[in-house]
Design an enzyme around this catalytic site. Structure first.
Site, PDB file in Angstrom:
ATOM      1  N   TYR A  11      -2.414   6.965   3.343  1.00  0.00           N
ATOM      2  CA  TYR A  11      -3.047   7.082   4.659  1.00  0.00           C
ATOM      3  C   TYR A  11      -3.248   8.542   5.058  1.00  0.00           C
ATOM      4  O   TYR A  11      -3.090   8.906   6.217  1.00  0.00           O
ATOM      5  CB  TYR A  11      -2.219   6.330   5.722  1.00  0.00           C
ATOM      6  CG  TYR A  11      -2.052   4.863   5.372  1.00  0.00           C
ATOM      7  CD1 TYR A  11      -3.157   4.022   5.346  1.00  0.00           C
ATOM      8  CD2 TYR A  11      -0.807   4.324   5.064  1.00  0.00           C
ATOM      9  CE1 TYR A  11      -3.018   2.678   5.003  1.00  0.00           C
ATOM     10  CE2 TYR A  11      -0.664   2.979   4.723  1.00  0.00           C
ATOM     11  CZ  TYR A  11      -1.774   2.172   4.693  1.00  0.00           C
ATOM     12  OH  TYR A  11      -1.643   0.854   4.353  1.00  0.00           O
TER      13      TYR A  11
ATOM     14  N   CYS B 262     -10.057  22.137  17.546  1.00  0.00           N
ATOM     15  CA  CYS B 262     -10.013  22.427  18.983  1.00  0.00           C
ATOM     16  C   CYS B 262      -9.499  21.239  19.777  1.00  0.00           C
ATOM     17  O   CYS B 262     -10.245  20.649  20.575  1.00  0.00           O
ATOM     18  CB  CYS B 262     -11.403  22.835  19.450  1.00  0.00           C
ATOM     19  SG  CYS B 262     -12.068  24.123  18.407  1.00  0.00           S
ATOM     20  N   GLU B 263      -8.285  20.842  19.534  1.00  0.00           N
ATOM     21  CA  GLU B 263      -7.641  19.752  20.279  1.00  0.00           C
ATOM     22  C   GLU B 263      -6.146  20.035  20.274  1.00  0.00           C
ATOM     23  O   GLU B 263      -5.596  20.377  19.218  1.00  0.00           O
ATOM     24  CB  GLU B 263      -7.827  18.409  19.555  1.00  0.00           C
ATOM     25  CG  GLU B 263      -9.247  18.019  19.330  1.00  0.00           C
ATOM     26  CD  GLU B 263      -9.556  16.621  19.827  1.00  0.00           C
ATOM     27  OE1 GLU B 263      -8.718  16.010  20.530  1.00  0.00           O
ATOM     28  OE2 GLU B 263     -10.650  16.151  19.493  1.00  0.00           O
TER      29      GLU B 263
ATOM     30  N   GLY C 220       0.842  -1.200   0.000  1.00  0.00           N
ATOM     31  CA  GLY C 220       0.000   0.000   0.000  1.00  0.00           C
ATOM     32  C   GLY C 220       0.873   1.244   0.000  1.00  0.00           C
ATOM     33  O   GLY C 220       1.106   1.881  -1.021  1.00  0.00           O
ATOM     34  N   ARG C 221       1.408   1.553   1.193  1.00  0.00           N
ATOM     35  CA  ARG C 221       2.183   2.790   1.380  1.00  0.00           C
ATOM     36  C   ARG C 221       3.294   2.960   0.332  1.00  0.00           C
ATOM     37  O   ARG C 221       3.481   4.056  -0.198  1.00  0.00           O
ATOM     38  CB  ARG C 221       2.808   2.754   2.773  1.00  0.00           C
ATOM     39  CG  ARG C 221       3.447   4.052   3.179  1.00  0.00           C
ATOM     40  CD  ARG C 221       4.283   3.873   4.462  1.00  0.00           C
ATOM     41  NE  ARG C 221       3.621   3.101   5.473  1.00  0.00           N
ATOM     42  CZ  ARG C 221       2.934   3.609   6.494  1.00  0.00           C
ATOM     43  NH1 ARG C 221       2.857   4.906   6.651  1.00  0.00           N
ATOM     44  NH2 ARG C 221       2.365   2.809   7.378  1.00  0.00           N
TER      45      ARG C 221
ATOM     46  N   ARG D 237      -2.181  11.214  10.681  1.00  0.00           N
ATOM     47  CA  ARG D 237      -1.023  10.392  11.053  1.00  0.00           C
ATOM     48  C   ARG D 237      -0.189  11.004  12.192  1.00  0.00           C
ATOM     49  O   ARG D 237       0.190  10.289  13.118  1.00  0.00           O
ATOM     50  CB  ARG D 237      -0.129  10.096   9.841  1.00  0.00           C
ATOM     51  CG  ARG D 237      -0.859   9.372   8.695  1.00  0.00           C
ATOM     52  CD  ARG D 237       0.089   8.802   7.642  1.00  0.00           C
ATOM     53  NE  ARG D 237       0.866   7.722   8.198  1.00  0.00           N
ATOM     54  CZ  ARG D 237       2.118   7.816   8.565  1.00  0.00           C
ATOM     55  NH1 ARG D 237       2.782   8.941   8.408  1.00  0.00           N
ATOM     56  NH2 ARG D 237       2.736   6.785   9.086  1.00  0.00           N
TER      57      ARG D 237
HETATM   58  N1  LLP Z   1      -2.312  -6.010   3.721  1.00  0.00           N
HETATM   59  C1  LLP Z   1      -2.956  -5.971   4.894  1.00  0.00           C
HETATM   60  C2  LLP Z   1      -3.706  -7.145   5.324  1.00  0.00           C
HETATM   61  C3  LLP Z   1      -2.894  -4.816   5.681  1.00  0.00           C
HETATM   62  O1  LLP Z   1      -3.529  -4.791   6.845  1.00  0.00           O
HETATM   63  C4  LLP Z   1      -2.169  -3.683   5.228  1.00  0.00           C
HETATM   64  C5  LLP Z   1      -2.105  -2.451   6.024  1.00  0.00           C
HETATM   65  C6  LLP Z   1      -1.537  -3.774   3.983  1.00  0.00           C
HETATM   66  C7  LLP Z   1      -1.611  -4.948   3.268  1.00  0.00           C
HETATM   67  C8  LLP Z   1      -0.755  -2.623   3.400  1.00  0.00           C
HETATM   68  O2  LLP Z   1       0.324  -2.263   4.198  1.00  0.00           O
HETATM   69  P1  LLP Z   1       1.349  -1.126   3.682  1.00  0.00           P
HETATM   70  O3  LLP Z   1       2.074  -1.686   2.486  1.00  0.00           O
HETATM   71  O4  LLP Z   1       0.566   0.055   3.331  1.00  0.00           O
HETATM   72  O5  LLP Z   1       2.231  -0.905   4.836  1.00  0.00           O
HETATM   73  N2  LLP Z   1      -2.689   3.967   8.808  1.00  0.00           N
HETATM   74  C9  LLP Z   1      -1.352   3.500   9.109  1.00  0.00           C
HETATM   75  C10 LLP Z   1      -1.013   2.235   8.352  1.00  0.00           C
HETATM   76  C11 LLP Z   1      -1.986   1.106   8.601  1.00  0.00           C
HETATM   77  C12 LLP Z   1      -1.692  -0.136   7.822  1.00  0.00           C
HETATM   78  C13 LLP Z   1      -2.782  -1.125   7.954  1.00  0.00           C
HETATM   79  N3  LLP Z   1      -2.649  -2.299   7.165  1.00  0.00           N
HETATM   80  C14 LLP Z   1      -0.370   4.635   8.852  1.00  0.00           C
HETATM   81  O6  LLP Z   1      -0.778   5.715   8.437  1.00  0.00           O
HETATM   82  O7  LLP Z   1       0.831   4.483   9.079  1.00  0.00           O
END
Ligand code: LLP
Length: 428
Positions: free
Chosen positions: A381, A353-354, A283-284, A323
């Site tokens: 994200y 307001c936090e 994802g990221r 984040r």
């Molecule tokens: N697969 C599963 C089952 C997941 O739960 C996640 C992310 C991914 C793939 C993708 O992971 P990535 O490649 O994006 O690291 N909101 C948080 C990150 C939460 C990730 C949740 N799961 C942040 O902003 O750092």
């Protein structure tokens, strides 16, 4: 001069540009808060994953939770990616962007029966099942709709991904996946169920992982299980190795996608599993450094007296980018037009307001009210986690595609925020 980790972002003279487009001008034209993305950066990250997997059966399933805006998904459809989804809502979005159902895997610990039925009718490729109870529910739903369900078990390898506790998922204490020690028994149960087809195994240990070692540890544990499951007479076709690869926010030096994948493939081949199809769920690392969030400085509020802080109050807030508030995440903040003044140390905060509403703390910046700042690495994200706290409409998004700039999401209207609400009946 490009910025660390974000090769599409560069300062030319005093101006910060994304793919050659001056960001201050985009802010003037489209208003702030504004998310700006580089399509080329997304295409390059997809290509890096594909390159590393070239020559073997594979599917890169973009974890769309990182950024699920339709044009972003469309970019990844065109780049040959599938999708990792975690809800019926994400399924509908992926389809609306043109995704092929047989390139979608469905993850998540809490799939509802309705979401399972929706995914079965759509024809998704695989359910990543996270518990014995979910397996039983899926079996019932599959019988009910009369469509067989392909599954892999998400196993929890109990390894430490070395990341923030909120985004670490592969430890015993986390809610995710089937415990390593239970996996063979759950696979046996899956193999008995009439409408369930066992397709593979899945593992995801966390997010913003900056080293290869945890991946290899988890992989070894997964391959041990593959061998045990197959010894029990249950063949497994694919290995889904999850996502989680980190990006550079400040001074992190994560492996590149191709380095990480190549290391994993080396281990897979060495252990004699090279024939299996490989699925990934990044994802990221696909979008994080493809985007920035632009925000205008509203007011400067210098501290009075020793020990007090200087506040730079901007028009983006924790509802636009949660984040920092949620994970104490450090994200780069750069002026879109650099001033030749001596920087002052500011806490960059939003209007909410936090006290937790901050985007960056103790940042040396030369800024005046009316200047535009770019919060870096905001492709992942950021908009995807945005909300409407304090009745703040969510910002607009634009996607740069070479010379073109496309508005891919209009700024939300305040009216739309309460369009689904109802006043009480008036008293007679
Ligand atoms: N697969 C599963 C089952 C997941 O739960 C996640 C992310 C991914 C793939 C993708 O992971 P990535 O490649 O994006 O690291 N909101 C948080 C990150 C939460 C990730 C949740 N799961 C942040 O902003 O750092």
């Amino acid at each position: 001069m490009t910025l660390p980790g974000a090769p599409h972002l560069a300062r030319s003279g005093v101006e910060l540009r994304l793919d050659g487009h001056p960001l201050a001008a985009l802010a003037r034209e489209h208003g702030t808060p504004l998310y700006v993305y580089s399509r080329a950066a997304m295409q390059e990250s997809a290509a890096a994953y594909h390159r590393a997997l070239q020559g073997r059966p594979h599917l890169v399933c973009y974890a769309m939770k990182a950024n699920s805006s339709l044009a972003v998904l469309q970019t990844f459809v065109e780049a040959g990616c599938g999708f990792d989804i975690v809800s019926g809502g994400e399924l509908e979005r992926a389809l609306a962007a043109g995704a092929a159902p047989d390139r979608i895997v469905f993850s998540g610990v809490g799939k509802t029966a309705a979401e399972m039925a929706q995914a079965l009718r759509t024809g998704v490729r695989c359910f990543n099942v996270e518990s014995r109870a979910e397996l039983e529910r899926l079996s019932q739903v599959a019988q009910g709709v009369g469509i067989r369900a392909c599954i892999s078990l998400r196993v929890n390898p109990d390894v430490d991904a070395g990341t923030h506790p909120y985004i670490s998922t592969g430890l015993k204490g986390n809610k995710f996946g089937v415990a390593h020690g239970d996996a063979v028994a759950v696979y046996r149960r899956a193999a008995e169920l009439p409408m369930i087809d066992v397709a593979g195994i899945d593992c995801h240990i966390g997010s913003q992982i900056t080293q290869i070692a945890p991946y290899l540890d988890a992989l070894d544990r997964v391959l041990d299980l593959v061998e045990a499951v197959e010894a029990a007479g249950i063949p497994l076709h694919h290995l889904d190795l999850g996502g989680g690869l980190g990006i550079t926010y400040t001074d992190e030096t994560p492996p590149r996608p191709d380095e990480m994948v190549t290391a994993m493939l080396g281990r897979i081949d060495a252990r004699g599993h090279g024939h299996r199809e490989i699925l990934l769920e990044p994802g990221r690392s696909m979008v994080g450094n493809a985007g920035v969030l632009l925000t205008e400085v509203l007011y400067l509020k210098p501290g009075e007296g020793a020990g007090s802080k200087n506040f730079c109050i901007v028009d983006a807030a924790m509802n636009d980018l949660v984040r920092p508030a949620m994970y104490q995440a450090w994200m780069g903040i750069e002026p879109c037009v650099q001033r030749s003044e001596v920087p002052v140390t500011w806490d960059v905060v939003g209007p909410i307001c936090e006290s937790g509403d901050w985007l960056g703390r103790e940042r040396p910046l030369a800024v005046h009210a009316g200047d535009v700042l770019a919060v870096l690495s905001a492709g992942a994200y950021s908009m995807a986690m945005a909300g409407n706290y304090n009745s703040r409409p969510r910002g607009a998004e634009v996607l740069i595609d070479g010379r073109d700039v496309h508005v891919i999401r209009e700024r939300e209207s305040v009216r739309s925020l309460f369009a689904n609400e109802r006043l009480l009946p008036r008293k007679a």
